[in-house]
Design a protein around this motif. Structure first.
Motif, PDB file in Angstrom:
ATOM      1  N   VAL A 260       0.868  -1.183   0.000  1.00 12.37           N
ATOM      2  CA  VAL A 260       0.000   0.000   0.000  1.00 12.37           C
ATOM      3  C   VAL A 260       0.898   1.224   0.000  1.00 12.37           C
ATOM      4  O   VAL A 260       1.847   1.303   0.797  1.00 12.37           O
ATOM      5  CB  VAL A 260      -0.942   0.043   1.223  1.00 12.37           C
ATOM      6  CG1 VAL A 260      -1.794   1.317   1.198  1.00 12.37           C
ATOM      7  CG2 VAL A 260      -1.840  -1.185   1.262  1.00 12.37           C
ATOM      8  N   SER A 261       0.617   2.168  -0.884  1.00 18.48           N
ATOM      9  CA  SER A 261       1.465   3.342  -1.010  1.00 18.48           C
ATOM     10  C   SER A 261       0.665   4.464  -1.652  1.00 18.48           C
ATOM     11  O   SER A 261      -0.450   4.255  -2.139  1.00 18.48           O
ATOM     12  CB  SER A 261       2.693   3.010  -1.871  1.00 18.48           C
ATOM     13  OG  SER A 261       3.764   3.869  -1.587  1.00 18.48           O
ATOM     14  N   ILE A 262       1.224   5.665  -1.628  1.00 17.25           N
ATOM     15  CA  ILE A 262       0.636   6.808  -2.328  1.00 17.25           C
ATOM     16  C   ILE A 262       1.558   7.177  -3.483  1.00 17.25           C
ATOM     17  O   ILE A 262       2.775   7.277  -3.314  1.00 17.25           O
ATOM     18  CB  ILE A 262       0.441   8.007  -1.380  1.00 17.25           C
ATOM     19  CG1 ILE A 262      -0.645   7.682  -0.356  1.00 17.25           C
ATOM     20  CG2 ILE A 262       0.076   9.270  -2.159  1.00 17.25           C
ATOM     21  CD1 ILE A 262      -0.864   8.752   0.683  1.00 17.25           C
ATOM     22  N   LEU A 288      -7.298  10.016  -5.467  1.00 20.14           N
ATOM     23  CA  LEU A 288      -7.494  11.021  -4.427  1.00 20.14           C
ATOM     24  C   LEU A 288      -7.705  12.406  -5.027  1.00 20.14           C
ATOM     25  O   LEU A 288      -8.605  13.142  -4.635  1.00 20.14           O
ATOM     26  CB  LEU A 288      -6.277  11.055  -3.497  1.00 20.14           C
ATOM     27  CG  LEU A 288      -6.000   9.812  -2.669  1.00 20.14           C
ATOM     28  CD1 LEU A 288      -4.612   9.898  -2.037  1.00 20.14           C
ATOM     29  CD2 LEU A 288      -7.059   9.629  -1.584  1.00 20.14           C
ATOM     30  N   GLU A 289      -6.855  12.761  -5.973  1.00 22.03           N
ATOM     31  CA  GLU A 289      -6.902  14.067  -6.635  1.00 22.03           C
ATOM     32  C   GLU A 289      -6.395  13.916  -8.061  1.00 22.03           C
ATOM     33  O   GLU A 289      -5.547  13.066  -8.334  1.00 22.03           O
ATOM     34  CB  GLU A 289      -5.991  15.084  -5.937  1.00 22.03           C
ATOM     35  CG  GLU A 289      -6.519  15.738  -4.706  1.00 22.03           C
ATOM     36  CD  GLU A 289      -5.590  16.838  -4.196  1.00 22.03           C
ATOM     37  OE1 GLU A 289      -5.987  17.518  -3.247  1.00 22.03           O
ATOM     38  OE2 GLU A 289      -4.464  16.991  -4.718  1.00 22.03           O
ATOM     39  N   GLY A 290      -6.908  14.771  -8.971  1.00 24.44           N
ATOM     40  CA  GLY A 290      -6.333  14.877 -10.307  1.00 24.44           C
ATOM     41  C   GLY A 290      -6.747  13.809 -11.289  1.00 24.44           C
ATOM     42  O   GLY A 290      -6.022  13.543 -12.254  1.00 24.44           O
ATOM     43  N   ASP A 331      -1.643  17.466 -10.792  1.00 22.07           N
ATOM     44  CA  ASP A 331      -0.985  16.240 -10.338  1.00 22.07           C
ATOM     45  C   ASP A 331      -2.047  15.200  -9.990  1.00 22.07           C
ATOM     46  O   ASP A 331      -3.048  15.515  -9.331  1.00 22.07           O
ATOM     47  CB  ASP A 331      -0.154  16.514  -9.079  1.00 22.07           C
ATOM     48  CG  ASP A 331       1.096  17.334  -9.352  1.00 22.07           C
ATOM     49  OD1 ASP A 331       1.481  17.455 -10.532  1.00 22.07           O
ATOM     50  OD2 ASP A 331       1.679  17.861  -8.389  1.00 22.07           O
ATOM     51  N   LEU A 332      -1.805  13.975 -10.419  1.00 18.63           N
ATOM     52  CA  LEU A 332      -2.648  12.850 -10.007  1.00 18.63           C
ATOM     53  C   LEU A 332      -2.062  12.240  -8.741  1.00 18.63           C
ATOM     54  O   LEU A 332      -0.875  11.903  -8.695  1.00 18.63           O
ATOM     55  CB  LEU A 332      -2.698  11.785 -11.103  1.00 18.63           C
ATOM     56  CG  LEU A 332      -3.322  10.441 -10.699  1.00 18.63           C
ATOM     57  CD1 LEU A 332      -4.825  10.587 -10.455  1.00 18.63           C
ATOM     58  CD2 LEU A 332      -3.052   9.366 -11.754  1.00 18.63           C
ATOM     59  N   PHE A 333      -2.884  12.105  -7.710  1.00 23.18           N
ATOM     60  CA  PHE A 333      -2.498  11.389  -6.498  1.00 23.18           C
ATOM     61  C   PHE A 333      -3.431  10.201  -6.329  1.00 23.18           C
ATOM     62  O   PHE A 333      -4.656  10.353  -6.402  1.00 23.18           O
ATOM     63  CB  PHE A 333      -2.586  12.298  -5.262  1.00 23.18           C
ATOM     64  CG  PHE A 333      -1.433  13.234  -5.115  1.00 23.18           C
ATOM     65  CD1 PHE A 333      -0.291  12.854  -4.415  1.00 23.18           C
ATOM     66  CD2 PHE A 333      -1.478  14.501  -5.681  1.00 23.18           C
ATOM     67  CE1 PHE A 333       0.785  13.724  -4.276  1.00 23.18           C
ATOM     68  CE2 PHE A 333      -0.407  15.365  -5.545  1.00 23.18           C
ATOM     69  CZ  PHE A 333       0.729  14.985  -4.849  1.00 23.18           C
ATOM     70  N   ILE A 334      -2.838   9.031  -6.102  1.00 19.67           N
ATOM     71  CA  ILE A 334      -3.632   7.817  -5.921  1.00 19.67           C
ATOM     72  C   ILE A 334      -3.132   7.042  -4.702  1.00 19.67           C
ATOM     73  O   ILE A 334      -1.991   7.210  -4.275  1.00 19.67           O
ATOM     74  CB  ILE A 334      -3.558   6.882  -7.149  1.00 19.67           C
ATOM     75  CG1 ILE A 334      -2.117   6.370  -7.346  1.00 19.67           C
ATOM     76  CG2 ILE A 334      -4.094   7.550  -8.400  1.00 19.67           C
ATOM     77  CD1 ILE A 334      -1.997   5.148  -8.210  1.00 19.67           C
TER      78      ILE A 334
END
Length: 344
Positions: A260-262, A288-290, A331-334
């Motif tokens: 599990v990571s971001i 999460l974002e983007g 920016d894409l954050f997942i």
């Protein structure tokens, strides 16, 4: 043979990243990867399961990927037949579109899976629907963004090991922020040079949060809501382990030790087509974002904008050739999580 093998390994490690910069290197990289697979030393160093050395498996898979990206279908098929002829390696692939380092032929294979069938995806989508909890998650993400970034993924683990071995104390104690991800086998291309040169680059990671055996408190303290939502989740790849979980078991069950990571993918950045480690796992991305402007291709099937945008999950089999492009302006954050294949 050993000297030739060392030369081929070094050339392959050099050409892999260059194919991320320019497609003109693809034919050369494909030829050298195929030559490495055919070398006697590499032929004798093959993988049967996820914990084995995998010179032959990796070289053959890389050669197929490079040939496919070069639109050289005939050569990709030739290497596929070579991989199928190996008497012992777990490379009896059925198609050039799915060439993981370790292939289990009896598992159901499809590029995309329904995220609602996996509790990890359900848990994150559920908390994101709650306005209060979603606000907490996004606030925690802002704290991650504020951390100093730019190191190379894995650098902190090396530093901690050196400090522990010497009995010393780090003068730079504290959690590193987003760190640059680098692999000679996965090409990353950015449309603007500044993107690749600044901070942690186009593709970066904050983590791991969970390494398959332990939740890392030094990272989870920044994103406790995400960690708490996934702790004890039964769909994660090591959740069904009956034995004590150590690094070797994590690799066998998950094909890696980042569970599990971001992750962050910057605008204009592409992660180029490649295949994952094993088909005994699945990969979940939770946006999460983007999410707007994201194009994700797996097995020639494309998903855009994470289907429903921020707050939605996708689940795919990364043993199929896959790639991602951030065509948006943010920016894409997942959250990335490695899940167990339902039939394992």
């Amino acid at each position: 043979p050993l000297q030739r093998h060392i030369v081929l390994i070094n050339v392959n490690d050099m050409l892999g990243p260059l194919t991320g910069l320019d497609d003109d290197y693809l034919p050369m990289a494909a030829g050298y990867a195929e030559a490495l697979a055919l070398s006697s030393y590499c032929w004798d160093h093959y993988a049967v399961d996820e914990t084995d050395p995998a010179c032959f498996n990796r070289a053959a898979s890389s050669a197929i990927s490079y040939y496919r990206r070069s639109n050289d279908v005939e050569s990709a098929e030739r290497v596929l037949q070579l991989a199928n002829r190996h008497p012992d390696a777990a490379t009896h692939w059925q198609t050039t579109k799915q060439t993981p380092r370790v292939f289990h032929p009896n598992l159901s294979a499809k590029p995309w899976w329904n995220p609602r069938e996996f509790s990890a995806a359900q848990a994150l989508m559920s908390i994101f629907k709650d306005d209060r909890i979603r606000a907490s998650v996004l606030k925690e993400l802002q704290n991650v963004k504020k951390l100093p970034e730019g190191g190379l993924r894995g650098q902190e683990e090396i530093k901690r090991a050196e400090i522990s071995a010497s009995g010393g104390v780090s003068q730079e104690e504290g959690t590193a922020g987003l760190q640059r991800i680098f692999s000679p086998y996965i090409g990353v291309r950015t449309e603007k040079e500044d993107t690749s040169q600044t901070g942690a680059g186009g593709w970066a990671e904050f983590g791991p949060l969970f390494d398959g055996a332990n939740w890392l408190e030094e990272n989870c303290r920044y994103v406790p809501t995400i960690c708490n939502a996934l702790k004890n989740d039964r769909s994660l790849c090591t959740a069904q382990a009956s034995d004590k979980v150590d690094n070797k078991l994590v690799w066998k069950m998950c094909g890696g030790d980042t569970i599990v990571s971001i992750m962050r993918l910057r605008p204009g950045t592409s992660i180029l087509p490649h295949c994952g480690t094993t088909n005994s796992r699945l990969i979940m991305h939770f946006a999460l974002e983007g999410a707007e402007g994201i194009e994700y291709m797996a097995g020639n099937e494309m998903v855009k904008n994470y289907v429903g945008g921020n707050g939605y999950a996708i689940v795919f089999d990364d043993s199929f050739e896959h790639s991602i492009y951030n065509g948006g302006d943010r920016d894409l954050f997942i959250v990335l999580a490695v899940l167990a294949h339902p039939e394992v």
